[in-house]
Design an enzyme around this catalytic site. Structure first.
Site, PDB file in Angstrom:
ATOM      1  N   ARG A   1      35.356  -8.719 -13.975  1.00  0.00           N
ATOM      2  CA  ARG A   1      35.703  -9.041 -12.787  1.00  0.00           C
ATOM      3  C   ARG A   1      34.458  -9.186 -11.886  1.00  0.00           C
ATOM      4  O   ARG A   1      34.506  -9.897 -10.979  1.00  0.00           O
ATOM      5  CB  ARG A   1      36.705  -7.986 -12.066  1.00  0.00           C
ATOM      6  CG  ARG A   1      35.881  -6.608 -11.976  1.00  0.00           C
ATOM      7  CD  ARG A   1      37.180  -5.774 -11.578  1.00  0.00           C
ATOM      8  NE  ARG A   1      36.458  -4.575 -10.941  1.00  0.00           N
ATOM      9  CZ  ARG A   1      36.048  -3.480 -11.915  1.00  0.00           C
ATOM     10  NH1 ARG A   1      36.392  -3.696 -12.935  1.00  0.00           N
ATOM     11  NH2 ARG A   1      35.732  -2.537 -11.506  1.00  0.00           N
TER      12      ARG A   1
ATOM     13  N   GLY B   1       7.353   1.426   1.311  1.00  0.00           N
ATOM     14  CA  GLY B   1       7.416   2.870   2.027  1.00  0.00           C
ATOM     15  C   GLY B   1       8.936   3.097   1.738  1.00  0.00           C
ATOM     16  O   GLY B   1       9.227   4.026   1.177  1.00  0.00           O
ATOM     17  N   SER B   2       9.701   2.122   2.087  1.00  0.00           N
ATOM     18  CA  SER B   2      11.267   2.650   1.802  1.00  0.00           C
ATOM     19  C   SER B   2      12.144   1.812   1.077  1.00  0.00           C
ATOM     20  O   SER B   2      12.907   2.113   0.495  1.00  0.00           O
ATOM     21  CB  SER B   2      12.024   2.209   3.522  1.00  0.00           C
ATOM     22  OG  SER B   2      12.091   0.926   3.618  1.00  0.00           O
ATOM     23  N   GLY B   3      11.279   0.636   0.642  1.00  0.00           N
ATOM     24  CA  GLY B   3      12.046  -0.089  -0.262  1.00  0.00           C
ATOM     25  C   GLY B   3      12.690  -1.367   0.275  1.00  0.00           C
ATOM     26  O   GLY B   3      13.122  -2.381  -0.335  1.00  0.00           O
TER      27      GLY B   3
ATOM     28  N   GLU C   1      10.776  -4.772   0.980  1.00  0.00           N
ATOM     29  CA  GLU C   1      10.694  -5.301  -0.601  1.00  0.00           C
ATOM     30  C   GLU C   1      11.590  -5.697  -1.095  1.00  0.00           C
ATOM     31  O   GLU C   1      11.647  -7.063  -1.624  1.00  0.00           O
ATOM     32  CB  GLU C   1       9.905  -4.156  -1.239  1.00  0.00           C
ATOM     33  CG  GLU C   1       8.558  -3.670  -0.762  1.00  0.00           C
ATOM     34  CD  GLU C   1       8.581  -2.869   0.693  1.00  0.00           C
ATOM     35  OE1 GLU C   1       7.565  -2.518   1.256  1.00  0.00           O
ATOM     36  OE2 GLU C   1       9.753  -2.154   0.965  1.00  0.00           O
TER      37      GLU C   1
ATOM     38  N   ARG D   1       7.971   6.452  -0.369  1.00  0.00           N
ATOM     39  CA  ARG D   1       8.086   7.495   0.675  1.00  0.00           C
ATOM     40  C   ARG D   1       9.553   8.342   0.827  1.00  0.00           C
ATOM     41  O   ARG D   1       9.561   9.067   1.411  1.00  0.00           O
ATOM     42  CB  ARG D   1       7.682   6.988   2.248  1.00  0.00           C
ATOM     43  CG  ARG D   1       6.228   6.716   2.041  1.00  0.00           C
ATOM     44  CD  ARG D   1       6.029   5.901   3.697  1.00  0.00           C
ATOM     45  NE  ARG D   1       4.721   5.240   3.675  1.00  0.00           N
ATOM     46  CZ  ARG D   1       3.972   4.548   4.388  1.00  0.00           C
ATOM     47  NH1 ARG D   1       4.996   3.973   5.470  1.00  0.00           N
ATOM     48  NH2 ARG D   1       2.784   4.297   4.506  1.00  0.00           N
TER      49      ARG D   1
ATOM     50  N   HIS E   1      27.730  -3.655 -11.907  1.00  0.00           N
ATOM     51  CA  HIS E   1      28.563  -4.420 -11.385  1.00  0.00           C
ATOM     52  C   HIS E   1      28.048  -5.615 -10.584  1.00  0.00           C
ATOM     53  O   HIS E   1      28.516  -6.761 -10.168  1.00  0.00           O
ATOM     54  CB  HIS E   1      29.053  -3.542  -9.924  1.00  0.00           C
ATOM     55  CG  HIS E   1      30.096  -2.587 -10.656  1.00  0.00           C
ATOM     56  ND1 HIS E   1      30.767  -1.915  -9.657  1.00  0.00           N
ATOM     57  CD2 HIS E   1      30.377  -2.402 -12.037  1.00  0.00           C
ATOM     58  CE1 HIS E   1      31.640  -1.013 -10.230  1.00  0.00           C
ATOM     59  NE2 HIS E   1      31.080  -1.029 -11.494  1.00  0.00           N
TER      60      HIS E   1
ATOM     61  N   HIS F   1       0.927  -1.269  -0.143  1.00  0.00           N
ATOM     62  CA  HIS F   1      -0.070  -0.026   0.060  1.00  0.00           C
ATOM     63  C   HIS F   1       0.761   1.196   0.010  1.00  0.00           C
ATOM     64  O   HIS F   1       0.583   2.374  -0.628  1.00  0.00           O
ATOM     65  CB  HIS F   1      -1.059  -0.141   1.158  1.00  0.00           C
ATOM     66  CG  HIS F   1      -0.274  -0.247   2.546  1.00  0.00           C
ATOM     67  ND1 HIS F   1       0.137  -1.371   2.817  1.00  0.00           N
ATOM     68  CD2 HIS F   1       0.183   0.776   3.425  1.00  0.00           C
ATOM     69  CE1 HIS F   1       0.775  -1.330   4.155  1.00  0.00           C
ATOM     70  NE2 HIS F   1       0.915   0.016   4.349  1.00  0.00           N
TER      71      HIS F   1
ATOM     72  N   ARG G   1      32.180 -12.127  -9.029  1.00  0.00           N
ATOM     73  CA  ARG G   1      31.364 -11.900  -7.794  1.00  0.00           C
ATOM     74  C   ARG G   1      30.223 -12.293  -7.767  1.00  0.00           C
ATOM     75  O   ARG G   1      29.579 -12.966  -6.839  1.00  0.00           O
ATOM     76  CB  ARG G   1      31.732 -10.642  -7.302  1.00  0.00           C
ATOM     77  CG  ARG G   1      33.177 -10.274  -7.199  1.00  0.00           C
ATOM     78  CD  ARG G   1      33.464  -8.906  -7.235  1.00  0.00           C
ATOM     79  NE  ARG G   1      34.730  -8.439  -7.238  1.00  0.00           N
ATOM     80  CZ  ARG G   1      35.572  -7.470  -7.714  1.00  0.00           C
ATOM     81  NH1 ARG G   1      34.938  -6.418  -8.273  1.00  0.00           N
ATOM     82  NH2 ARG G   1      36.648  -7.211  -7.601  1.00  0.00           N
TER      83      ARG G   1
END
Length: 156
Positions: free
Chosen positions: A133, A67-69, A72, A110, A99, A10, A137
């Site tokens: 390179r 909201g902040s990610g 998620e 947000r 990379h 939401h 990784r």
């Protein structure tokens, strides 16, 4: 253009709705995993579904929003083969693709406004993995996925 899977809770709903239109206008096919309303909803299954769609090859890239990610991103990364990156700025979006070969973008509704979100998405969807390179990784990360859950694994 690419097929993009997208999902939000939401708190990311308004930004997701905006980005669905932006992606379509840019020529991308969009696979919207919801949510379809601003009513409160938990994000883990939505974000995992986006990740499963990408790993299964039914979308080239994914986007998860909240909201902040942060949550998620964590939820998407529970799917083996997903490399979700929290990118609330252009620099991390570029490096996540160049990379880390990130295949799912996470952002905070947000944290990031619609204009910056469009720029981040455009950069994320057009930047290619450098390999070289960095491939070594990414291969190490992939190998670690198979060992996850080993309580006695010292990480060496």
């Amino acid at each position: 253009m690419a097929r993009i899977a997208i999902g939000s809770d939401h708190a990311g709903f308004d930004l997701k709705t905006h980005l669905v239109g932006f992606l379509a206008a840019e020529g991308h096919d969009v696979d919207d995993h919801g949510t379809d309303t601003p009513d409160p909803v938990d994000y883990p299954e939505i974000c995992a579904a986006v990740g499963r769609t990408v790993v299964a090859g039914r979308a080239e890239l994914g986007i998860v929003l909240g909201g902040s990610g942060q949550g998620e991103q964590l939820a998407a990364n529970t799917v083996r083969g997903v490399r979700a990156a929290l990118c609330n700025d252009l620099y991390t979006a570029r490096l996540a693709r160049e990379h880390n070969d990130a295949n799912v973008l996470s952002m905070g509704g947000r944290v990031v406004g619609a204009g910056l979100a469009e720029e981040i998405v455009a950069l994320f969807t057009t930047t290619t993995f450098e390999g070289g390179r960095h491939q070594r990784r990414v291969d190490q990360i992939t190998a670690l996925e198979g060992r996850c859950g080993d309580a006695d694994d010292s990480g060496r």
